[in-house]
Design an enzyme around this catalytic site. Structure first.
Site, short mmCIF file in Angstrom:
data_model
loop_
_atom_site.label_atom_id
_atom_site.label_comp_id
_atom_site.label_asym_id
_atom_site.label_seq_id
_atom_site.Cartn_x
_atom_site.Cartn_y
_atom_site.Cartn_z
N CYS A 1 -67.80 12.11 9.98
CA CYS A 1 -67.06 11.08 10.72
C CYS A 1 -66.49 11.57 12.05
O CYS A 1 -66.40 10.81 13.00
CB CYS A 1 -65.93 10.56 9.83
SG CYS A 1 -64.91 11.90 9.19
N ALA B 1 -65.65 -1.90 6.21
CA ALA B 1 -65.08 -1.99 4.86
C ALA B 1 -63.57 -1.76 4.91
O ALA B 1 -62.81 -2.43 4.20
CB ALA B 1 -65.74 -0.96 3.95
N GLY B 2 -63.13 -0.84 5.77
CA GLY B 2 -61.70 -0.56 5.90
C GLY B 2 -60.91 -1.79 6.34
O GLY B 2 -59.80 -2.04 5.87
N GLU C 1 -59.23 5.94 6.20
CA GLU C 1 -59.92 6.97 7.00
C GLU C 1 -61.29 6.40 7.34
O GLU C 1 -62.16 6.31 6.48
CB GLU C 1 -60.09 8.26 6.19
CG GLU C 1 -58.79 8.94 5.82
CD GLU C 1 -58.17 9.67 6.99
OE1 GLU C 1 -58.70 9.60 8.12
OE2 GLU C 1 -57.14 10.33 6.78
N LYS D 1 -63.42 5.65 -7.38
CA LYS D 1 -64.71 4.94 -7.33
C LYS D 1 -65.65 5.67 -6.37
O LYS D 1 -65.55 5.55 -5.16
CB LYS D 1 -64.55 3.49 -6.86
CG LYS D 1 -65.84 2.73 -7.12
CD LYS D 1 -66.08 1.56 -6.22
CE LYS D 1 -66.50 1.89 -4.86
NZ LYS D 1 -67.84 2.55 -4.74
N GLU E 1 -70.94 3.85 16.01
CA GLU E 1 -71.18 5.06 15.21
C GLU E 1 -72.62 5.02 14.66
O GLU E 1 -73.00 4.08 13.99
CB GLU E 1 -70.19 5.08 14.05
CG GLU E 1 -70.26 6.33 13.22
CD GLU E 1 -69.25 6.32 12.09
OE1 GLU E 1 -69.18 5.31 11.36
OE2 GLU E 1 -68.52 7.31 11.94
N SER F 1 -66.47 3.17 6.09
CA SER F 1 -66.74 2.53 7.38
C SER F 1 -65.56 1.68 7.84
O SER F 1 -64.75 1.21 7.03
CB SER F 1 -67.99 1.66 7.26
OG SER F 1 -67.74 0.65 6.30
N THR F 2 -65.51 1.44 9.14
CA THR F 2 -64.44 0.60 9.69
C THR F 2 -64.57 -0.83 9.17
O THR F 2 -63.56 -1.48 8.88
CB THR F 2 -64.49 0.66 11.23
OG1 THR F 2 -64.17 2.01 11.62
CG2 THR F 2 -63.49 -0.29 11.87
P1 NAD Z 1 -68.85 2.31 3.34
O1 NAD Z 1 -67.65 1.74 3.99
O2 NAD Z 1 -70.08 1.49 3.28
O3 NAD Z 1 -68.50 2.72 1.84
C1 NAD Z 1 -67.47 3.62 1.52
C2 NAD Z 1 -67.01 3.37 0.10
O4 NAD Z 1 -66.35 2.11 0.03
C3 NAD Z 1 -68.14 3.29 -0.92
O5 NAD Z 1 -67.67 3.83 -2.14
C4 NAD Z 1 -68.39 1.79 -1.04
O6 NAD Z 1 -68.98 1.44 -2.27
C5 NAD Z 1 -66.98 1.25 -0.90
N1 NAD Z 1 -66.84 -0.08 -0.33
C6 NAD Z 1 -67.57 -0.66 0.65
N2 NAD Z 1 -67.08 -1.88 0.95
C7 NAD Z 1 -65.99 -2.06 0.17
C8 NAD Z 1 -65.04 -3.12 0.03
N3 NAD Z 1 -65.10 -4.24 0.76
N4 NAD Z 1 -64.03 -2.97 -0.88
C9 NAD Z 1 -63.93 -1.83 -1.61
N5 NAD Z 1 -64.82 -0.81 -1.54
C10 NAD Z 1 -65.83 -0.92 -0.64
O7 NAD Z 1 -69.10 3.71 4.08
P2 NAD Z 1 -70.28 4.77 3.82
O8 NAD Z 1 -71.50 4.26 4.52
O9 NAD Z 1 -70.34 5.12 2.39
O10 NAD Z 1 -69.69 6.05 4.60
C11 NAD Z 1 -69.88 6.29 5.92
C12 NAD Z 1 -68.67 5.84 6.72
O11 NAD Z 1 -67.51 6.55 6.29
C13 NAD Z 1 -68.81 6.18 8.19
O12 NAD Z 1 -68.35 5.08 8.95
C14 NAD Z 1 -67.89 7.37 8.38
O13 NAD Z 1 -67.40 7.55 9.68
C15 NAD Z 1 -66.80 7.06 7.42
N6 NAD Z 1 -66.07 8.28 7.09
C16 NAD Z 1 -64.79 8.43 7.55
C17 NAD Z 1 -64.10 9.62 7.29
C18 NAD Z 1 -62.69 9.82 7.77
O14 NAD Z 1 -62.01 10.67 7.22
N7 NAD Z 1 -62.23 9.09 8.76
C19 NAD Z 1 -64.70 10.62 6.55
C20 NAD Z 1 -66.01 10.42 6.10
C21 NAD Z 1 -66.68 9.24 6.37
#
Ligand code: NAD
Length: 480
Positions: free
Chosen positions: A287, A235-236, A253, A179, A386, A232-233
């Protein structure tokens, strides 16, 4: 570059008609102009994609072939991607503002590198190991593919992060539903074209672009065996909770707020290009960046001045211009978010020494000037959260113990760096930092070493042999 207006999804080895008429609008981050639209997946599309991945895993020979027998198909995908590396880099830079020099070196080539690396790594690994059993006799320990993987990726390095998952899972014999983020979908269509040209069997890789609601539906889908998430944390946490309830394996991640520790013997001016990569790469939308810059008290002013001059001299411009060092942020929302953090930094008592606004002449795209803050304390919001933009906070420390304590005083633990004239001294400090990875006088992410976070930066590891193990489960056969 012109982009087509795709009408279908890549599901079950063919172009599938979307279940709804919903579309995602894509804009050029450097100009704000509309580029094209792509279909947005609904629940029925996710059902079709998971169903195809399930059938390919349960009923085709993909998962039961030896890893050596999967090499040819995987390397055909690597070749098809390399033939499209320029298209991938341009698609990514147009959408998320990544300078094209960076997307050409990462998004255009990392996917193929990882496919070839993991295909060989899996082929070199025995599927079964015979071990002497405690009670006499032997035990066969087998490595088996974990099953259907839901791979959810963010927009900042959309293809590299897809392949942190896809390359090892394919090598392990799993199948996938990817996705992509709604902000970066065009590169996922380049991937779909490469899949069509490759020998990867139907249903092994399926792609359903959509937002968080579609992602959440995919995470909980009964046909999914494992979730691999980067984002993001916040969403994680939600995804981890859902997987905990389902007892579903998950790799997370997540975000970071890493420290760049400048020791008192560092010759910072000679290290600035590496410092840039470790702190501001991809407009701050990376990140692992060390955006908390820890400087010794006695060299604090000097450090702030060096970084201020350096940030002022950076070339800010259109992401597709090869000379650009800092491009726009990915979306208008992201630009607003970063501007809000700059205001919050000022309100907390920080001082902007350069930047802080939108660069003159670049009002159309979602730009923020490279920004340096001094007078920052580690309790300030801009030192805790962040920002994900080109903003560095310089924080003074008294001695090395204090520097390590400040570095570790964070909810996160993902990346970081130590800057010094003495490599051994740097390594000694690096050992004390609570983080998943850290660099000395640079941050050179090594694709063959495990990558991931501690604390709120995540669970599990990607890359290296550990990244392959994340898609395998063991079975013990006790042979009496
Ligand atoms: P985000 O969490 O908003 O979205 C990431 C992905 O998850 C997108 O595809 C989004 O549609 C999906 N998503 C969001 N909420 C969800 C949920 N509840 N259930 C399932 N899917 C969901 O993050 P973003 O703004 O797209 O990316 C930036 C973030 O990613 C930053 O916090 C960055 O630090 C992190 N990041 C981490 C790493 C790592 O390896 N640790 C690498 C790159 C980015």
């Amino acid at each position: 570059m012109t982009f087509t207006e795709p009408k279908a999804f890549w599901i079950d080895g063919a172009w599938a008609t979307p279940a709804t008429a919903n579309r995602i609008e894509i804009r050029n981050a450097s100009t704000g102009e509309p580029v094209t639209t792509v279909p947005e997946a609904g629940h029925a599309d996710v059902d079709a994609a998971v169903g195809a991945a399930r059938r390919a895993f349960d009923r085709s020979d993909w998962s039961t072939r030896s890893a050596g027998e999967r090499i040819a198909a995987i390397s055909s995908l690597a070749d098809a991607l390399l033939a499209r590396s320029n298209a991938t880099a341009e698609a990514v830079s147009t959408q998320n503002g990544m300078p094209i020099a960076i997307s050409s070196a990462t998004e255009g080539v990392v996917p193929a590198t990882l496919l070839n690396y993991y295909a060989q790594l899996a082929a070199d690994q025995p599927t079964e190991e015979e071990r002497p059993s405690f009670g006499g006799g032997t035990t066969l320990v087998r490595r088996e593919p974990i099953g259907v993987v839901a791979a959810i990726v963010p927009w900042n390095y959309p293809q590299s992060l897809t392949f942190f998952k896809l390359a090892p899972l394919l090598a392990a014999g799993c199948t996938a539903v990817i996705k992509p983020s709604p902000e970066t979908v065009l590169d996922a269509y380049v991937l779909a074209e490469a899949l069509e040209e490759s020998d990867i069997p139907a249903g092994v890789v399926n792609i359903v672009p959509g937002g968080r609601e579609v992602g959440a539906y995919l995470v909980e889908h009964p046909g999914v065996d494992k979730v691999a998430f980067t984002g993001s944390t916040a969403a994680g946490r939600a995804i981890g909770e859902a997987c905990g309830r389902l007892i579903r394996p998950v790799t997370l991640e997540l975000g970071g707020k890493s420290a760049s520790i400048i020791l008192d013997d560092a010759d910072l001016p000679s290290l600035l290009s590496k410092f840039f990569t470790a702190t501001l790469m991809n407009n701050g939308q990376t990140c692992y960046l060390g955006t908390r810059v820890l400087a010794p008290k006695e060299r604090y002013r000097e450090t702030v001045d060096i970084l201020t001059d350096f940030a002022r001299a950076l070339n800010v411009g259109d992401a597709l211009d090869p000379s650009t060092q800092i491009g726009p942020l990915a979306t208008a929302d992201q630009q607003r978010r970063v501007q809000n953090y700059i205001e919050r930094g000022l309100a907390d008592g920080g001082r902007v020494t350069t930047g802080g606004g939108q660069p003159a002449g670049l009002e159309r795209g979602w730009f923020v000037e490279p920004t340096i803050f001094d007078n920052v304390d580690n309790t300030h919001t801009i030192a805790r959260e962040e920002i994900f933009g080109p903003v560095l906070a310089v924080i003074p420390y008294t001695d090395v113990d204090d520097a390590v304590a400040i570095a570790n005083d964070s909810d996160y633990g993902l990346g970081g760096s130590v800057w010094t004239a003495d490599q051994d001294r740097g390594i000694a400090v690096a050992r004390r930092v609570q983080t998943g990875s850290i660099g000395i006088n640079a941050y050179n992410l090594d694709l063959s070493a495990p990558f991931g976070g501690v604390k709120a930066s995540g669970l599990g590891r990607e890359l290296g042999p550990e990244g392959l193990a994340a898609y395998q489960q063991t079975k013990s056969i006790y042979v009496s």
